[in-house]
Design an enzyme around this catalytic site. Structure first.
Site, PDB file in Angstrom:
ATOM      1  N   GLU A   1       0.824  -1.200   0.000  1.00 36.18           N
ATOM      2  CA  GLU A   1       0.000   0.000   0.000  1.00 36.18           C
ATOM      3  C   GLU A   1       0.864   1.259   0.000  1.00 36.18           C
ATOM      4  OE1 GLU A   1      -3.929  -0.501   1.944  1.00 36.18           O
ATOM      5  OE2 GLU A   1      -3.332   1.250   3.085  1.00 36.18           O
TER       6      GLU A   1
ATOM      7  N   GLU B   1       2.089   1.623  -3.394  1.00 36.09           N
ATOM      8  CA  GLU B   1       0.979   2.061  -4.244  1.00 36.09           C
ATOM      9  C   GLU B   1       0.754   3.565  -4.077  1.00 36.09           C
ATOM     10  OE1 GLU B   1      -2.759   0.158  -3.393  1.00 36.09           O
ATOM     11  OE2 GLU B   1      -3.790   1.203  -5.016  1.00 36.09           O
TER      12      GLU B   1
ATOM     13  N   CYS C   1      -8.441  -1.993   4.196  1.00 38.62           N
ATOM     14  CA  CYS C   1      -8.303  -3.128   5.131  1.00 38.62           C
ATOM     15  C   CYS C   1      -9.620  -3.532   5.764  1.00 38.62           C
ATOM     16  CB  CYS C   1      -7.360  -2.778   6.279  1.00 38.62           C
ATOM     17  SG  CYS C   1      -5.812  -2.129   5.747  1.00 38.62           S
TER      18      CYS C   1
ATOM     19  N   SER D   1      -7.473   1.798  -2.319  1.00 40.23           N
ATOM     20  CA  SER D   1      -6.262   1.042  -2.615  1.00 40.23           C
ATOM     21  C   SER D   1      -6.686  -0.315  -3.159  1.00 40.23           C
ATOM     22  CB  SER D   1      -5.461   0.855  -1.327  1.00 40.23           C
ATOM     23  OG  SER D   1      -4.571  -0.228  -1.472  1.00 40.23           O
TER      24      SER D   1
ATOM     25  N   LYS E   1     -15.464  -9.689   8.168  1.00 33.07           N
ATOM     26  CA  LYS E   1     -14.430 -10.567   7.597  1.00 33.07           C
ATOM     27  C   LYS E   1     -15.026 -11.891   7.144  1.00 33.07           C
ATOM     28  CE  LYS E   1     -10.685  -8.047   8.157  1.00 33.07           C
ATOM     29  NZ  LYS E   1      -9.943  -7.608   6.969  1.00 33.07           N
TER      30      LYS E   1
ATOM     31  N   GLU F   1     -16.194 -11.106   3.862  1.00 35.79           N
ATOM     32  CA  GLU F   1     -15.062 -10.854   2.977  1.00 35.79           C
ATOM     33  C   GLU F   1     -14.436 -12.157   2.461  1.00 35.79           C
ATOM     34  OE1 GLU F   1     -11.416  -9.373   4.757  1.00 35.79           O
ATOM     35  OE2 GLU F   1     -11.099  -7.978   3.112  1.00 35.79           O
TER      36      GLU F   1
ATOM     37  N   GLU G   1     -14.000 -12.628  -5.297  1.00 35.79           N
ATOM     38  CA  GLU G   1     -12.684 -12.095  -5.696  1.00 35.79           C
ATOM     39  C   GLU G   1     -11.564 -12.698  -4.849  1.00 35.79           C
ATOM     40  OE1 GLU G   1     -15.110 -10.144  -4.408  1.00 35.79           O
ATOM     41  OE2 GLU G   1     -15.859  -8.858  -6.016  1.00 35.79           O
TER      42      GLU G   1
ATOM     43  N   CYS H   1     -10.393  -1.451  14.529  1.00 37.77           N
ATOM     44  CA  CYS H   1     -10.671  -2.878  14.757  1.00 37.77           C
ATOM     45  C   CYS H   1     -10.803  -3.214  16.237  1.00 37.77           C
ATOM     46  CB  CYS H   1      -9.568  -3.728  14.159  1.00 37.77           C
ATOM     47  SG  CYS H   1      -9.283  -3.365  12.434  1.00 37.77           S
TER      48      CYS H   1
END
Lengths: 597, 154
Positions: A284, A287, A311, A331, A370, A373, A378, A527
């Site tokens: 990142e 990037e 994230c 990102s 999560k 996710e 993907e 988190c």
């Protein structure tokens, strides 16, 4: 503004409190606990459950102490005969509309209504049972959240959470009277509406009406299956909160004990999401620098700034629903959990000579988004589902209890190698501002060759619990290859909780603020306040968890992601360099617009 | 732009974009389209920058803001105790037989929906029914049918 002190008596004890204080808070000062259900320290006052009623001398009716401010000369009784009888009746009435199948409830033993029923020794049914058969049908459409209307007491904490903290309002109060329920747009299943799966509603539900989809049995089955090699990864914020569910005070770090417990549970390898957090920073950070170059030097119109972190899967889904025109700002880096899965089933599987199809990757996360996710289509770049099961911090605590492990007496253990080494920069991913700080520690050093100019590497301006923070870092004396950044003021912003994220997005969209880099975490506090963390949560609890995170960082021998030796090794042996072809294949992803309504 | 979309835009233009205008906008849609379709609710949410669940929550609170398709004329017969004692069952039966629909249903030609309503405040002149916004007191089955026939011709 100075406030007047108001004198009153509670249970005949005098007390002076600031004007505007509620009876509930005033009673707390005198150590009188008044039970509450709809009240929550993170939310506005609702006053609808009525269990906090008290008697005010001279008043005809009992008053809801959470919603009644004190007044001069007031005399309050919190446990008079009238109060006790009324309160017991109120609990009985709530139970008459509640599916009290407690032994089969996921919240059994963690339910505020159950506690209250036990406290008041609620016995035989006084009132008719009004639970309707249709309310018994659970909504299990979401891979993250289970909604069970038969357990709901309509306190509306979830509705306020979704509106006030998250600015989403996927849940609302629908219908009226005895048909009133908490539901979605046209009563659609959760997976069809704008729910981001953040799970903040779960953290505040006093009963079992909203819980995580639990995968405890699936994980036990994987552990018991001799043909499977089960690796587990633990997110940064789990190590500072797990103890809370196992009788350890808030704010105590339990990293070593957690590793020990995971090994005792039978996982083949205990590895760390912090390793891939460091890897995320490498990708990142690079990037960001690449984008800055493209935008500032090459004047590439397709390169959009500010770049935004990726994230937090709740934040990602929020963005896909609410700001689908800004997906290019995100990102392309996968979250550390997903980078871990992709690397574990390729690089790591090869290294330890295990076939990817025989490997099960389990994550311990402070998060319920999560769970969604890891099931995204993907997220199968290894050729398999990269992460198989996600357990919340709470589910791990349950497994530890089931296994009969005395957590207090455990020795501290170390993560296995490889994919177990990490830096202090990785652990602070668990707090709001942490990803920003970690990225700055690395990016600044790449560009200037020097450490970030903050005492002991602690970038204080990006820390703290303010809803939206911003900071400017001046970049000076850069290395020759980064000359285009000489003298540039790097503007960054941080938001946590989606209501704050929304405000920040509006500011960016209106062009009121120009930033280069934005960190957003879906949950309040980041988190550490995630939807999968131990319950309860409050601003004080989140503050203590943050302190634990930052002290964990300071105690780490390595504080910067780019100094993590295992990260350097994976680049040397496998990935090549950040943003390499292989990195793109395994560690980066794309997003898709979703319906806003 | 669909007709619903155009209608919502027009109503929002007229009533404003604050949350306060939610009710008049919803009422305006019901007046034109007889109920709030999914499309209409979404349009309102978009125009007023509210969550769709929020708009639905408000709509579902009010009996007169229907979220299921309704006929052009909505008949609401009072079901509460005074009207019940004064013979609302016979009135409902007569209308039900004539239109061939049960309470809660809509005729095939979408002209009528038959509903029961809570007290309409006309206990002194029950039984009473409401067709759209008009009140018809002191009904007999015969009288009710004549009124319905008038509406059928409109």
């Amino acid at each position: 503004m100075s406030k007047y002190l108001v004198n009153l008596k509670i249970n005949n004890m005098p007390v002076a409190v600031e004007e505007g204080t509620t009876i509930l808070e005033a009673a707390k000062r005198l150590n009188f606990r008044i039970p509450t259900l709809c009240n929550h320290p993170d939310l506005t006052v609702a006053g609808n459950c009525r269990v906090c009623v008290v008697e005010v001398k001279g008043a005809r009716l009992l008053a809801a102490s959470c919603a009644t401010p004190v007044s001069e000369g007031m005399e309050v009784f919190t446990n008079s005969e009238k109060v006790r009888k009324a309160r017991k009746h109120i609990v009985e009435l709530l139970l008459s509309e509640h599916n009290a199948d407690c032994t089969k409830c996921f919240k059994n033993g963690h339910c505020e209504l159950q506690e209250l029923a036990s406290e008041y020794r609620i016995g035989d049914h006084v009132f008719l049972d009004l639970v309707t058969p249709e309310s018994m049908i659970q909504d299990i459409s979401s891979p993250s959240i289970v909604k069970d209307d038969s357990k709901c007491i309509r306190c509306q904490r979830c509705v306020r959470t979704c509106a006030e903290l998250q600015g989403v309002s996927a849940l609302a109060v629908v219908n009226k009277g005895d048909h009133q329920k908490i539901s979605t747009f046209l009563n659609k299943p959760l997976h069809e509406v704008v729910c981001t799966n953040c799970g903040q509603c779960i953290n505040r539900c006093p009963t079992g009406a909203l819980t995580e989809r639990n995968y405890i049995e699936e994980v036990w089955n994987a552990i018991y299956d001799p043909s499977k090699f089960v690796v587990v990864q633990t997110a940064p914020a789990t190590r500072i909160a797990l103890g809370e569910d196992l009788g350890i005070p808030v704010g105590e770090r339990v990293t070593g004990k957690m590793v020990s417990a995971l090994k005792k549970l039978g996982f083949n390898k205990v590895l760390d999401t912090d390793f891939t957090a460091d890897l995320t920073i490498m990708e990142e950070g690079t990037e960001l620098l690449t984008r800055l170059k493209k935008a500032l030097v090459d004047k590439d119109e397709k390169t959009v700034l500010p770049m935004m972190t990726s994230c937090s899967p709740g934040w990602i889904k929020f963005q896909e629903h609410m700001y689908s025109d800004m997906l290019d700002n995100l990102s392309t880096c996968k979250s550390p959990q997903q980078m871990f899965g992709a690397v574990a089933k390729t690089y790591y599987a090869d290294k330890i000579n295990i076939k990817a199809q025989d490997m099960i990757v389990v994550s311990i996360m402070p998060c319920v988004a999560k769970k969604f996710e890891c099931e995204r289509p993907e997220m199968r770049d290894s050729g398999y589902q990269d992460v198989d099961y996600v357990l919340t911090t709470r589910e791990l605590a349950m497994m530890i209890k089931q296994a009969g492990i005395d957590f207090h007496k455990l020795d501290e253990d170390h993560y296995d190698s490889i994919l177990g080494e990490s830096s202090g920069a990785a652990v602070i991913f668990g707090a709001t501002g942490g990803v920003m700080e970690a990225a700055l520690r690395t990016a600044y050093e790449i560009v200037t060759g020097r450490e970030v100019p903050f005492t002991n590497l602690n970038i204080q301006p990006v820390r703290g619990m303010e809803g939206i923070k911003d900071a400017t870092i001046k970049i000076k004396n850069v290395k020759p290859e980064w000359s285009f950044l000489e003298g540039v003021d790097l503007h960054v912003a941080i938001a946590h909780g989606l209501a704050n994220a929304r405000q920040l997005m509006e500011k960016v969209r209106r062009g009121e603020a120009v930033y280069h880099f934005i960190e957003v975490m879906g949950c309040p506090g980041g988190c550490l306040g995630g939807g999968g963390q131990p319950i309860p949560t409050s601003p004080e609890i989140r503050k203590k968890r943050a302190e634990a995170i930052y002290s964990e960082d300071e105690d780490m021998p390595i504080r910067k992601s780019h100094e993590n030796p295992e990260v350097l090794e994976i680049y040397k042996e496998f990935l090549g360099e950040p943003l390499s072809h292989k990195s793109h294949d395994l560690l980066h992803t794309h997003y898709k617009p979703r319906k806003r309504y | 732009m669909s007709t619903t979309e155009a209608l919502v835009k027009e109503l929002v233009e007229k009533n404003g974009r604050t949350r306060n205008s939610l009710m008049p906008v919803l009422q305006g849609i019901v007046q034109q389209e007889h109920f709030l379709s999914e499309e209409a609710l979404i349009c309102v949410a978009k125009e007023l920058d509210l969550s769709a669940a929020d708009v639905y929550g408000t709509a579902s609170f009010y009996t007169f803001l229907d979220t299921v398709p309704r006929g052009k004329n909505i008949i609401r017969v009072c079901k509460t105790i005074t009207c019940h004692m004064k013979g609302k069952d016979e009135v409902i039966k007569a209308i039900s037989n004539a239109l061939k629909i049960k309470v809660g249903e809509t005729t095939h030609d979408n002209k009528f929906t038959l509903l029961s309503a809570n007290c309409l405040g006309w206990c002194h002149k029950g039984p009473v029914m409401l067709i759209n916004d008009e009140v018809f007191p002191e009904l007999t089955p015969q009288k009710a049918l004549e009124i319905v026939e008038e509406y059928a011709k409109k």
